[in-house]
Design a protein around this motif. Sequence first.
Motif, PDB file in Angstrom:
ATOM      1  N   MET A   1      -6.219  21.065  13.760  1.00 55.26           N
ATOM      2  CA  MET A   1      -6.169  19.639  13.946  1.00 55.26           C
ATOM      3  C   MET A   1      -6.514  19.343  15.405  1.00 55.26           C
ATOM      4  O   MET A   1      -5.903  19.880  16.329  1.00 55.26           O
ATOM      5  CB  MET A   1      -4.762  19.129  13.612  1.00 55.26           C
ATOM      6  N   LYS A   2      -7.501  18.472  15.609  1.00 55.18           N
ATOM      7  CA  LYS A   2      -7.909  18.104  16.961  1.00 55.18           C
ATOM      8  C   LYS A   2      -7.113  16.896  17.431  1.00 55.18           C
ATOM      9  O   LYS A   2      -6.884  15.953  16.679  1.00 55.18           O
ATOM     10  CB  LYS A   2      -9.398  17.803  17.009  1.00 55.18           C
ATOM     11  N   VAL A   3      -6.672  16.962  18.702  1.00 53.29           N
ATOM     12  CA  VAL A   3      -5.901  15.879  19.313  1.00 53.29           C
ATOM     13  C   VAL A   3      -6.348  15.691  20.758  1.00 53.29           C
ATOM     14  O   VAL A   3      -6.945  16.582  21.358  1.00 53.29           O
ATOM     15  CB  VAL A   3      -4.379  16.165  19.286  1.00 53.29           C
ATOM     16  N   VAL A   4      -6.050  14.519  21.295  1.00 56.38           N
ATOM     17  CA  VAL A   4      -6.273  14.247  22.714  1.00 56.38           C
ATOM     18  C   VAL A   4      -4.901  14.136  23.369  1.00 56.38           C
ATOM     19  O   VAL A   4      -4.035  13.406  22.884  1.00 56.38           O
ATOM     20  CB  VAL A   4      -7.068  12.938  22.913  1.00 56.38           C
ATOM     21  N   HIS A   5      -4.713  14.884  24.447  1.00 55.60           N
ATOM     22  CA  HIS A   5      -3.475  14.810  25.219  1.00 55.60           C
ATOM     23  C   HIS A   5      -3.806  14.388  26.643  1.00 55.60           C
ATOM     24  O   HIS A   5      -4.870  14.739  27.170  1.00 55.60           O
ATOM     25  CB  HIS A   5      -2.751  16.157  25.257  1.00 55.60           C
ATOM     26  N   LYS A   6      -2.875  13.664  27.244  1.00 57.68           N
ATOM     27  CA  LYS A   6      -3.005  13.240  28.638  1.00 57.68           C
ATOM     28  C   LYS A   6      -2.063  14.096  29.482  1.00 57.68           C
ATOM     29  O   LYS A   6      -0.895  14.266  29.137  1.00 57.68           O
ATOM     30  CB  LYS A   6      -2.635  11.767  28.772  1.00 57.68           C
ATOM     31  N   PHE A   7      -2.601  14.633  30.592  1.00 55.86           N
ATOM     32  CA  PHE A   7      -1.818  15.458  31.505  1.00 55.86           C
ATOM     33  C   PHE A   7      -1.843  14.822  32.893  1.00 55.86           C
ATOM     34  O   PHE A   7      -2.921  14.633  33.459  1.00 55.86           O
ATOM     35  CB  PHE A   7      -2.415  16.863  31.620  1.00 55.86           C
ATOM     36  N   PRO A   8      -0.690  14.497  33.486  1.00 55.60           N
ATOM     37  CA  PRO A   8      -0.674  14.059  34.887  1.00 55.60           C
ATOM     38  C   PRO A   8      -0.894  15.273  35.791  1.00 55.60           C
ATOM     39  O   PRO A   8      -0.403  16.362  35.490  1.00 55.60           O
ATOM     40  CB  PRO A   8       0.718  13.474  35.074  1.00 55.60           C
ATOM     41  N   ASP A  44      -5.116  24.253  16.184  1.00 58.54           N
ATOM     42  CA  ASP A  44      -5.215  25.449  15.340  1.00 58.54           C
ATOM     43  C   ASP A  44      -5.756  26.652  16.107  1.00 58.54           C
ATOM     44  O   ASP A  44      -5.763  27.768  15.586  1.00 58.54           O
ATOM     45  CB  ASP A  44      -6.098  25.163  14.114  1.00 58.54           C
ATOM     46  N   GLN A  45      -6.221  26.441  17.332  1.00 60.09           N
ATOM     47  CA  GLN A  45      -6.770  27.521  18.151  1.00 60.09           C
ATOM     48  C   GLN A  45      -5.668  28.130  19.019  1.00 60.09           C
ATOM     49  O   GLN A  45      -4.652  27.488  19.281  1.00 60.09           O
ATOM     50  CB  GLN A  45      -7.903  26.987  19.039  1.00 60.09           C
ATOM     51  N   PRO A  46      -5.870  29.370  19.493  1.00 57.90           N
ATOM     52  CA  PRO A  46      -4.873  30.000  20.372  1.00 57.90           C
ATOM     53  C   PRO A  46      -4.721  29.232  21.687  1.00 57.90           C
ATOM     54  O   PRO A  46      -5.676  28.625  22.173  1.00 57.90           O
ATOM     55  CB  PRO A  46      -5.449  31.392  20.642  1.00 57.90           C
ATOM     56  N   LYS A  47      -3.517  29.289  22.249  1.00 56.98           N
ATOM     57  CA  LYS A  47      -3.255  28.621  23.525  1.00 56.98           C
ATOM     58  C   LYS A  47      -3.862  29.394  24.687  1.00 56.98           C
ATOM     59  O   LYS A  47      -4.021  30.609  24.624  1.00 56.98           O
ATOM     60  CB  LYS A  47      -1.756  28.466  23.749  1.00 56.98           C
ATOM     61  N   LYS A  48      -4.161  28.652  25.757  1.00 57.03           N
ATOM     62  CA  LYS A  48      -4.634  29.242  27.005  1.00 57.03           C
ATOM     63  C   LYS A  48      -4.252  28.308  28.137  1.00 57.03           C
ATOM     64  O   LYS A  48      -3.837  27.173  27.913  1.00 57.03           O
ATOM     65  CB  LYS A  48      -6.139  29.485  26.969  1.00 57.03           C
ATOM     66  N   SER A  49      -4.394  28.782  29.365  1.00 56.69           N
ATOM     67  CA  SER A  49      -4.106  27.961  30.539  1.00 56.69           C
ATOM     68  C   SER A  49      -5.410  27.493  31.156  1.00 56.69           C
ATOM     69  O   SER A  49      -6.378  28.246  31.236  1.00 56.69           O
ATOM     70  CB  SER A  49      -3.323  28.765  31.574  1.00 56.69           C
ATOM     71  N   LEU A  50      -5.421  26.249  31.597  1.00 58.46           N
ATOM     72  CA  LEU A  50      -6.565  25.665  32.291  1.00 58.46           C
ATOM     73  C   LEU A  50      -6.075  25.271  33.677  1.00 58.46           C
ATOM     74  O   LEU A  50      -5.115  24.516  33.807  1.00 58.46           O
ATOM     75  CB  LEU A  50      -7.077  24.435  31.532  1.00 58.46           C
ATOM     76  N   LYS A  51      -6.712  25.812  34.721  1.00 59.72           N
ATOM     77  CA  LYS A  51      -6.301  25.522  36.088  1.00 59.72           C
ATOM     78  C   LYS A  51      -7.245  24.505  36.714  1.00 59.72           C
ATOM     79  O   LYS A  51      -8.466  24.659  36.650  1.00 59.72           O
ATOM     80  CB  LYS A  51      -6.267  26.801  36.918  1.00 59.72           C
ATOM     81  N   LEU A  52      -6.652  23.463  37.321  1.00 57.51           N
ATOM     82  CA  LEU A  52      -7.412  22.409  37.987  1.00 57.51           C
ATOM     83  C   LEU A  52      -6.830  22.172  39.370  1.00 57.51           C
ATOM     84  O   LEU A  52      -5.619  22.242  39.565  1.00 57.51           O
ATOM     85  CB  LEU A  52      -7.307  21.088  37.211  1.00 57.51           C
ATOM     86  N   ILE A  53      -7.713  21.862  40.315  1.00 49.29           N
ATOM     87  CA  ILE A  53      -7.280  21.443  41.642  1.00 49.29           C
ATOM     88  C   ILE A  53      -7.977  20.125  41.947  1.00 49.29           C
ATOM     89  O   ILE A  53      -9.207  20.049  41.917  1.00 49.29           O
ATOM     90  CB  ILE A  53      -7.622  22.480  42.726  1.00 49.29           C
ATOM     91  N   ALA A  54      -7.214  19.079  42.224  1.00 49.32           N
ATOM     92  CA  ALA A  54      -7.770  17.771  42.577  1.00 49.32           C
ATOM     93  C   ALA A  54      -7.813  17.661  44.096  1.00 49.32           C
ATOM     94  O   ALA A  54      -6.807  17.896  44.763  1.00 49.32           O
ATOM     95  CB  ALA A  54      -6.914  16.660  41.980  1.00 49.32           C
ATOM     96  N   GLN A  55      -8.970  17.323  44.624  1.00 50.02           N
ATOM     97  CA  GLN A  55      -9.142  17.191  46.068  1.00 50.02           C
ATOM     98  C   GLN A  55      -9.816  15.854  46.371  1.00 50.02           C
ATOM     99  O   GLN A  55     -10.730  15.453  45.662  1.00 50.02           O
ATOM    100  CB  GLN A  55     -10.042  18.306  46.607  1.00 50.02           C
TER     101      GLN A  55
END
Length: 64
Positions: A1-8, A44-55
């Motif tokens: 199932m595809k969803v959109v999530h918001k991350f601060p 439905d896909q495996p979890k992973k981490s996404l790293k972001l840096i805001a500058q």
Amino acid sequence: MKVVHKFPISVDLENTLDVHEGAQVLDIAIQNNQICVWVLHDLDQPKKSLKLIAQPTGIVLKEE
């Protein structure tokens, strides 16, 4: 199932988001004085981490 999530996220810090394989960043914007990232991902896909840096613009970035 595809969803959109918001991350601060925070400026000048490494932000780690828990998403799923194949996640796609849809938008980055300021909402209520907070930088937010909207991500489309498939639960439905495996979890992973996404790293972001805001500058801010004009900042010299560190080389890694």
